[in-house]
Design an enzyme around this catalytic site. Structure first.
Site, mmCIF file in Angstrom:
data_model
loop_
_atom_site.group_PDB
_atom_site.id
_atom_site.type_symbol
_atom_site.label_atom_id
_atom_site.label_comp_id
_atom_site.label_asym_id
_atom_site.label_seq_id
_atom_site.Cartn_x
_atom_site.Cartn_y
_atom_site.Cartn_z
ATOM 1 N N GLU A 123 0.850 -1.185 0.000
ATOM 2 C CA GLU A 123 0.000 0.000 0.000
ATOM 3 C C GLU A 123 0.893 1.244 0.000
ATOM 4 O O GLU A 123 1.910 1.286 0.695
ATOM 5 C CB GLU A 123 -0.868 -0.030 1.256
ATOM 6 C CG GLU A 123 -1.750 1.176 1.464
ATOM 7 C CD GLU A 123 -2.443 1.157 2.821
ATOM 8 O OE1 GLU A 123 -3.514 1.774 2.938
ATOM 9 O OE2 GLU A 123 -1.905 0.517 3.762
ATOM 10 N N LYS A 228 -10.078 1.114 -0.806
ATOM 11 C CA LYS A 228 -10.003 0.780 0.619
ATOM 12 C C LYS A 228 -11.203 1.335 1.379
ATOM 13 O O LYS A 228 -11.567 2.500 1.239
ATOM 14 C CB LYS A 228 -8.699 1.339 1.203
ATOM 15 C CG LYS A 228 -8.459 0.970 2.660
ATOM 16 C CD LYS A 228 -7.114 1.534 3.121
ATOM 17 C CE LYS A 228 -6.837 1.216 4.573
ATOM 18 N NZ LYS A 228 -5.548 1.815 5.019
ATOM 19 N N CYS A 262 -4.653 -3.264 4.278
ATOM 20 C CA CYS A 262 -4.197 -2.811 5.584
ATOM 21 C C CYS A 262 -5.265 -2.944 6.686
ATOM 22 O O CYS A 262 -5.608 -4.056 7.074
ATOM 23 C CB CYS A 262 -3.679 -1.383 5.481
ATOM 24 S SG CYS A 262 -2.522 -0.934 6.809
#
Length: 386
Positions: A123, A228, A262
């Site tokens: 990321e 995300k 994440c």
């Protein structure tokens, strides 16, 4: 010379897709051995010489067969890259992205040379994280197209739009090295151009900046895009509003992959949604720092892999004294991992492991068993108000 040697049977069971080719190869060689035996029997005196010649030919056949079996049963490899962002001092966003693409090119080539068919990168691996000032991010954004069915191939469809150079570059990199490539960019949307785009209705300034994972197949085809959902800080970035649990299939692997980013791993959506749908193989870009003892990336990832009974390929960033922890885990078993906060000469680390598809199995329950006579205790939600 049994017409169907037992080892050949085992080989054909392991490679049914090549059974006919394997069978033809062995039969041709067996016929050749028989012809040699007949010719030698007519022309040479003494049984010993004929037996030795026949034995040597049969041994070559067995060795060739074993080599064929080894070639057809070797599993493909997967790789993750722990990467240190290269910053261009006083440079522009495109210059920083270009500098990191050069590093990716080297690492993708190395992975492919070692037999990897899939590579996951971190990321913010190309852009870096630019801090809390939203104005600093505009130069690093890319207006990324949507996916299509059948998938488009950006490497073969380049135009004069220079803002898509990183997007094309990733597609061509995957195609050039024959590898499935997972990378992260910032997707930028002008809500005046696409007012119905999810999230535009609540945009703070008429734009969206979305933390975005991209997947390119081994021929460069654009397979998947995931925005995300669960941000960790990231004040300048907009959380995804499309509520998409993204999966993809590739030419190289006979499984369905799930993808998230994440902090998504500590939330139910989309990670647990994908598991509940039977997805067992995950690619996972992250930029996860190590300052909190109870929030280290490797224990979280390994525990999640074990609890969910899945394979996960996690690629973290690397910063001296601040960020590290990548790995490949299969149902909690460590296949490869890295952890280095020393700030030494190794700015990037490539991890590889064999990939073997998991057999279908129901996901493990994360809740206590509830059945006749057993009900979970009532939750006191007031505990969560502080």
């Amino acid at each position: 010379l049994h017409p169907t040697p037992p080892r050949c049977c085992a080989a054909l069971r392991r490679c049914p897709g090549r059974a006919m080719a394997c069978s033809k190869v062995l039969w041709v060689r067996l016929l050749f051995v028989t012809a040699v035996y007949d010719t030698l029997g007519e022309r040479m005196d003494g049984d010993e010489l004929s037996r030795r010649t026949l034995f040597a030919a049969a041994a070559r056949t067995a060795a060739d067969e074993q080599q064929l079996v080894g070639q057809t049963t070797a599993p493909p490899k997967v790789a993750v890259l722990e990467h240190t962002v290269r910053w261009q001092e006083n440079g522009t966003g495109p210059e920083t992205i270009s500098e990191n693409l050069k590093v990716y090119e080297i690492q993708v080539r190395k992975a492919a040379e070692q037999g990897a068919k899939l590579l996951v990168t971190p990321e913010y691996g190309l852009t870096g994280y630019l801090g809390s000032d939203r104005n600093a991010w505009w130069d690093y954004g890319t207006v990324i197209p949507e996916t299509s069915n059948p998938p488009s191939n950006p490497c073969l469809e380049q135009s004069s739009n220079h803002t898509l150079e990183a997007f094309w570059g990733l597609s061509c990199m995957a195609r050039r090295h024959g590898i499935v490539l997972v990378a992260n960019l910032v997707d930028m949307k002008n809500c005046q151009d696409v007012p119905s785009y999810p999230g535009c209705g609540s945009s703070r300034d008429g734009w969206l900046l979305l933390n975005t994972d991209l997947v390119f197949d081994s021929d460069g085809a654009f397979l998947a895009k995931y925005h995300k959902t669960n941000l960790w800080g990231e004040a300048p970035i907009d959380a995804a509003a499309d509520c998409s649990a993204v999966t993809f299939k590739t030419k190289e692997f006979p499984v369905t992959f799930g993808i998230f980013t994440c902090a998504d791993i500590i939330h139910s959506w989309p990670a647990l949604e994908l598991v509940s749908k039977g997805v067992q193989h995950f690619v996972y870009p992250l930029s996860w720092s190590n300052e909190m003892a109870q929030m280290q990336p490797l224990p979280w990832i390994q525990a999640w892999s074990k609890l969910m009974n899945v394979t996960i390929m996690a690629a973290n960033g690397r910063q001296a004294g601040y960020e590290s922890g990548s790995g490949i885990f299969v149902r909690g078993e460590v296949k490869a991992q890295s952890y280095d906060l020393s700030g030494g000469a190794d700015m990037d680390q490539l991890l590889l492991a064999d990939f073997e598809p998991l057999p279908p199995s129901p996901p493990r329950s994360v809740c206590p068993h509830v059945g006749p006579g057993r009900t979970p205790p009532a939750a006191n939600w007031s505990w969560w108000h502080t």
